[in-house]
Design a protein around this motif. Sequence first.
Motif, PDB file in Angstrom:
ATOM      1  N   ALA A 119     -21.801  -9.088  -4.899  1.00 45.90           N
ATOM      2  CA  ALA A 119     -22.292  -8.519  -3.720  1.00 45.90           C
ATOM      3  C   ALA A 119     -21.133  -7.898  -3.448  1.00 45.90           C
ATOM      4  O   ALA A 119     -20.723  -7.693  -4.062  1.00 45.90           O
ATOM      5  CB  ALA A 119     -22.001 -10.066  -3.286  1.00 45.90           C
ATOM      6  N   LYS A 120     -20.841  -7.308  -2.376  1.00 52.14           N
ATOM      7  CA  LYS A 120     -20.113  -6.696  -1.779  1.00 52.14           C
ATOM      8  C   LYS A 120     -18.728  -7.288  -1.954  1.00 52.14           C
ATOM      9  O   LYS A 120     -18.303  -8.147  -1.568  1.00 52.14           O
ATOM     10  CB  LYS A 120     -20.314  -6.403  -0.645  1.00 52.14           C
ATOM     11  CG  LYS A 120     -21.690  -5.422  -0.078  1.00 52.14           C
ATOM     12  CD  LYS A 120     -21.092  -4.471   0.981  1.00 52.14           C
ATOM     13  CE  LYS A 120     -21.769  -5.146   2.513  1.00 52.14           C
ATOM     14  NZ  LYS A 120     -21.093  -4.660   3.548  1.00 52.14           N
ATOM     15  N   GLY A 121     -18.036  -6.152  -2.639  1.00 51.66           N
ATOM     16  CA  GLY A 121     -16.485  -6.403  -3.107  1.00 51.66           C
ATOM     17  C   GLY A 121     -16.367  -7.700  -4.026  1.00 51.66           C
ATOM     18  O   GLY A 121     -14.905  -7.786  -4.349  1.00 51.66           O
ATOM     19  N   THR A 122     -17.325  -7.804  -4.636  1.00 53.69           N
ATOM     20  CA  THR A 122     -17.198  -8.396  -5.807  1.00 53.69           C
ATOM     21  C   THR A 122     -16.966  -7.550  -7.406  1.00 53.69           C
ATOM     22  O   THR A 122     -17.855  -6.732  -7.343  1.00 53.69           O
ATOM     23  CB  THR A 122     -17.978  -9.467  -6.652  1.00 53.69           C
ATOM     24  OG1 THR A 122     -19.874  -8.951  -6.876  1.00 53.69           O
ATOM     25  CG2 THR A 122     -18.044 -10.487  -5.150  1.00 53.69           C
ATOM     26  N   GLY A 123     -16.448  -7.976  -7.986  1.00 53.33           N
ATOM     27  CA  GLY A 123     -16.183  -7.394  -9.205  1.00 53.33           C
ATOM     28  C   GLY A 123     -14.857  -7.616  -9.778  1.00 53.33           C
ATOM     29  O   GLY A 123     -13.894  -8.183  -9.619  1.00 53.33           O
ATOM     30  N   LYS A 124     -14.035  -6.209 -10.711  1.00 53.23           N
ATOM     31  CA  LYS A 124     -12.419  -7.130 -11.064  1.00 53.23           C
ATOM     32  C   LYS A 124     -12.432  -6.261 -10.566  1.00 53.23           C
ATOM     33  O   LYS A 124     -11.197  -4.710 -10.172  1.00 53.23           O
ATOM     34  CB  LYS A 124     -12.701  -6.353 -12.935  1.00 53.23           C
ATOM     35  CG  LYS A 124     -10.998  -6.504 -13.057  1.00 53.23           C
ATOM     36  CD  LYS A 124     -10.970  -5.825 -14.372  1.00 53.23           C
ATOM     37  CE  LYS A 124      -9.493  -5.992 -14.944  1.00 53.23           C
ATOM     38  NZ  LYS A 124      -9.000  -5.464 -15.957  1.00 53.23           N
ATOM     39  N   VAL A 125     -11.266  -7.215  -9.216  1.00 57.53           N
ATOM     40  CA  VAL A 125     -10.034  -6.290  -8.318  1.00 57.53           C
ATOM     41  C   VAL A 125      -9.233  -5.812  -9.090  1.00 57.53           C
ATOM     42  O   VAL A 125      -8.930  -6.100  -9.577  1.00 57.53           O
ATOM     43  CB  VAL A 125     -10.603  -7.230  -7.150  1.00 57.53           C
ATOM     44  CG1 VAL A 125      -9.430  -6.553  -6.268  1.00 57.53           C
ATOM     45  CG2 VAL A 125     -11.751  -7.454  -6.393  1.00 57.53           C
ATOM     46  N   LEU A 126      -8.883  -4.343  -8.756  1.00 55.99           N
ATOM     47  CA  LEU A 126      -7.833  -3.531  -9.574  1.00 55.99           C
ATOM     48  C   LEU A 126      -6.435  -3.650  -8.323  1.00 55.99           C
ATOM     49  O   LEU A 126      -5.625  -3.464  -8.726  1.00 55.99           O
ATOM     50  CB  LEU A 126      -7.781  -2.717  -9.582  1.00 55.99           C
ATOM     51  CG  LEU A 126      -9.444  -2.503 -10.892  1.00 55.99           C
ATOM     52  CD1 LEU A 126     -10.342  -1.405 -11.247  1.00 55.99           C
ATOM     53  CD2 LEU A 126      -8.787  -2.939 -12.431  1.00 55.99           C
ATOM     54  N   ALA A 127      -6.784  -3.137  -7.330  1.00 54.53           N
ATOM     55  CA  ALA A 127      -5.897  -2.875  -5.839  1.00 54.53           C
ATOM     56  C   ALA A 127      -6.815  -3.427  -4.323  1.00 54.53           C
ATOM     57  O   ALA A 127      -8.046  -3.233  -4.279  1.00 54.53           O
ATOM     58  CB  ALA A 127      -5.759  -1.606  -5.267  1.00 54.53           C
ATOM     59  N   GLN A 128      -5.391  -4.051  -3.657  1.00 52.16           N
ATOM     60  CA  GLN A 128      -6.158  -5.039  -3.061  1.00 52.16           C
ATOM     61  C   GLN A 128      -4.948  -4.421  -1.022  1.00 52.16           C
ATOM     62  O   GLN A 128      -3.877  -4.080  -1.731  1.00 52.16           O
ATOM     63  CB  GLN A 128      -6.096  -6.311  -2.234  1.00 52.16           C
ATOM     64  CG  GLN A 128      -7.165  -6.721  -1.776  1.00 52.16           C
ATOM     65  CD  GLN A 128      -7.271  -8.583  -2.401  1.00 52.16           C
ATOM     66  OE1 GLN A 128      -6.480  -8.786  -3.336  1.00 52.16           O
ATOM     67  NE2 GLN A 128      -7.849  -9.165  -1.342  1.00 52.16           N
ATOM     68  N   ASN A 129      -5.833  -4.089  -0.871  1.00 51.91           N
ATOM     69  CA  ASN A 129      -5.147  -3.389   1.094  1.00 51.91           C
ATOM     70  C   ASN A 129      -4.753  -4.845   1.720  1.00 51.91           C
ATOM     71  O   ASN A 129      -5.622  -4.790   2.942  1.00 51.91           O
ATOM     72  CB  ASN A 129      -5.443  -2.489   1.415  1.00 51.91           C
ATOM     73  CG  ASN A 129      -4.670  -1.602   2.168  1.00 51.91           C
ATOM     74  OD1 ASN A 129      -3.320  -2.104   3.001  1.00 51.91           O
ATOM     75  ND2 ASN A 129      -5.191  -0.984   3.256  1.00 51.91           N
ATOM     76  N   LYS A 130      -3.814  -5.290   1.640  1.00 53.91           N
ATOM     77  CA  LYS A 130      -3.525  -6.697   2.282  1.00 53.91           C
ATOM     78  C   LYS A 130      -3.106  -6.478   3.628  1.00 53.91           C
ATOM     79  O   LYS A 130      -3.423  -7.183   4.378  1.00 53.91           O
ATOM     80  CB  LYS A 130      -2.560  -7.641   1.757  1.00 53.91           C
ATOM     81  CG  LYS A 130      -3.016  -8.182   0.255  1.00 53.91           C
ATOM     82  CD  LYS A 130      -1.412  -8.600  -0.649  1.00 53.91           C
ATOM     83  CE  LYS A 130      -2.873  -9.435  -1.446  1.00 53.91           C
ATOM     84  NZ  LYS A 130      -1.634 -10.429  -2.785  1.00 53.91           N
ATOM     85  N   LYS A 131      -2.702  -5.428   4.185  1.00 51.90           N
ATOM     86  CA  LYS A 131      -1.790  -5.064   5.222  1.00 51.90           C
ATOM     87  C   LYS A 131      -3.271  -4.625   6.217  1.00 51.90           C
ATOM     88  O   LYS A 131      -2.464  -4.923   7.767  1.00 51.90           O
ATOM     89  CB  LYS A 131      -0.888  -3.908   5.086  1.00 51.90           C
ATOM     90  CG  LYS A 131       0.048  -3.585   6.016  1.00 51.90           C
ATOM     91  CD  LYS A 131       1.327  -1.997   6.256  1.00 51.90           C
ATOM     92  CE  LYS A 131       1.825  -2.103   7.233  1.00 51.90           C
ATOM     93  NZ  LYS A 131       2.749  -2.608   7.759  1.00 51.90           N
TER      94      LYS A 131
END
Length: 155
Positions: free
Chosen positions: A2-14
């Motif tokens: 699915a979209k957005g799955t995989g090894k997350v390396l960086a996220q924009n929480k703001k």
Amino acid sequence: MAKGTGKVLAQNKKAGHDYFIEETFEAGMVLQGTEIKSIRAGKVQLKDSFVRIRNGEAWISNMHISPYEQGNRFNHDPLRTRKLLLHKKQIGELVGRTKQDGYTIVPLKIYIKDGYAKLLIGVGKGKKNYDKRDDLKKKEAKREMERVFKAKNQF
């Protein structure tokens, strides 16, 4: 996958704090060799980055990818503008959505999917200050309920 799955390396929480994200798109990126090595090492920031559509192409600006430690004179510029890989239909949809008042394209997270670095971008409408305060109140109330529930279940 699915979209957005995989090894997350960086996220924009703001982005979740500043925008109501209504729709997301998965985009590939045109990267240099040392950039992908830095991304795989997790040395990337999306904090102040943004996406623009120019001449029918999507570009991400202000995304900081640190220079690769083992790189030599062929190292990349950390803040260069990078091209995003999207279908023409998706770019047309993004252009249509951003023409509406208050909508913008925000990078949400970078992850590795099937060996390729992908960027999840979202179309969002800016939140007002009172919306942000409401979200913080809801979050705080949820935390408090979980705390009380956890305390009751311990006995």
